[in-house]
Scaffold this active site. Structure first.
Site, PDB file in Angstrom:
ATOM      1  N   THR A 296       6.129   6.143   0.111  1.00 32.25           N
ATOM      2  CA  THR A 296       6.233   5.415   1.369  1.00 32.25           C
ATOM      3  C   THR A 296       5.617   4.045   1.133  1.00 32.25           C
ATOM      4  O   THR A 296       4.464   3.945   0.684  1.00 32.25           O
ATOM      5  CB  THR A 296       5.495   6.161   2.499  1.00 32.25           C
TER       6      THR A 296
ATOM      7  N   VAL B 205       1.729  -3.847  -6.839  1.00 33.13           N
ATOM      8  CA  VAL B 205       0.687  -3.135  -6.107  1.00 33.13           C
ATOM      9  C   VAL B 205      -0.675  -3.580  -6.649  1.00 33.13           C
ATOM     10  O   VAL B 205      -0.875  -3.637  -7.858  1.00 33.13           O
ATOM     11  CB  VAL B 205       0.885  -1.605  -6.268  1.00 33.13           C
TER      12      VAL B 205
ATOM     13  N   MET C  86       0.831  -1.161   0.000  1.00 32.95           N
ATOM     14  CA  MET C  86       0.000   0.000   0.000  1.00 32.95           C
ATOM     15  C   MET C  86       0.876   1.224   0.000  1.00 32.95           C
ATOM     16  O   MET C  86       1.075   1.817   1.026  1.00 32.95           O
ATOM     17  CB  MET C  86      -0.894  -0.018   1.241  1.00 32.95           C
ATOM     18  N   PRO C  87       1.451   1.553  -1.129  1.00 27.96           N
ATOM     19  CA  PRO C  87       2.273   2.763  -1.152  1.00 27.96           C
ATOM     20  C   PRO C  87       1.432   4.029  -0.982  1.00 27.96           C
ATOM     21  O   PRO C  87       0.278   4.090  -1.394  1.00 27.96           O
ATOM     22  CB  PRO C  87       2.899   2.730  -2.550  1.00 27.96           C
ATOM     23  N   LEU C  88       2.038   4.995  -0.341  1.00 28.15           N
ATOM     24  CA  LEU C  88       1.483   6.337  -0.222  1.00 28.15           C
ATOM     25  C   LEU C  88       2.438   7.242  -0.984  1.00 28.15           C
ATOM     26  O   LEU C  88       3.627   7.272  -0.686  1.00 28.15           O
ATOM     27  CB  LEU C  88       1.389   6.744   1.246  1.00 28.15           C
TER      28      LEU C  88
END
Length: 126
Positions: free
Chosen positions: A72, A34, A1-3
């Protein structure tokens, strides 16, 4: 779960900004596995006085079209995946919206999986 936090100079039209979102998301899907619909991204625009960069740092010739991309993500990816992400993001951003590869600056911030809450005040990965 990239931000994903993207910073750039102000003044680009919405289709340009959407193309950045689309290219970064595609690079993440292709290199970091992802999941579909795992899109958590924001673009922040800055005037010239609030956007500073080293024009030639590390021998890279940057312009005012520079885009900072801070991702992130969980600390679960290999070095090969990280290199693939950097290369693919630059390639896709050259294709759309037409950035120069010199103007694609990516920073990866890795965190432990338990450091996320996706809602409801829960640590879903813990």
């Amino acid at each position: 779960m990239p931000l994903v936090h993207i910073s750039m100079r102000a003044g680009k039209p919405e289709p340009y900004r959407q193309a950045i979102f689309d290219s970064v998301y595609r690079a993440l899907r292709e290199t970091f596995n992802v999941p579909e619909d795992d899109q958590f991204m924001v673009i922040t625009e800055h005037d010239a006085a609030s956007f500073r960069y080293g024009a030639t740092y590390m021998g890279v010739q940057r312009s005012d079209e520079l885009v900072f991309i801070q991702i992130t993500a969980n600390n679960t990816r290999t070095l090969e995946q990280k290199k693939a992400l950097f290369a693919r993001a630059a390639q896709l951003l050259v294709e759309s919206p037409g950035l120069r590869p010199e103007d694609v600056f990516v920073s990866l911030v890795e965190v432990q999986k338990e450091n996320w809450s996706f809602g409801h005040g829960l640590a879903q990965y813990a």
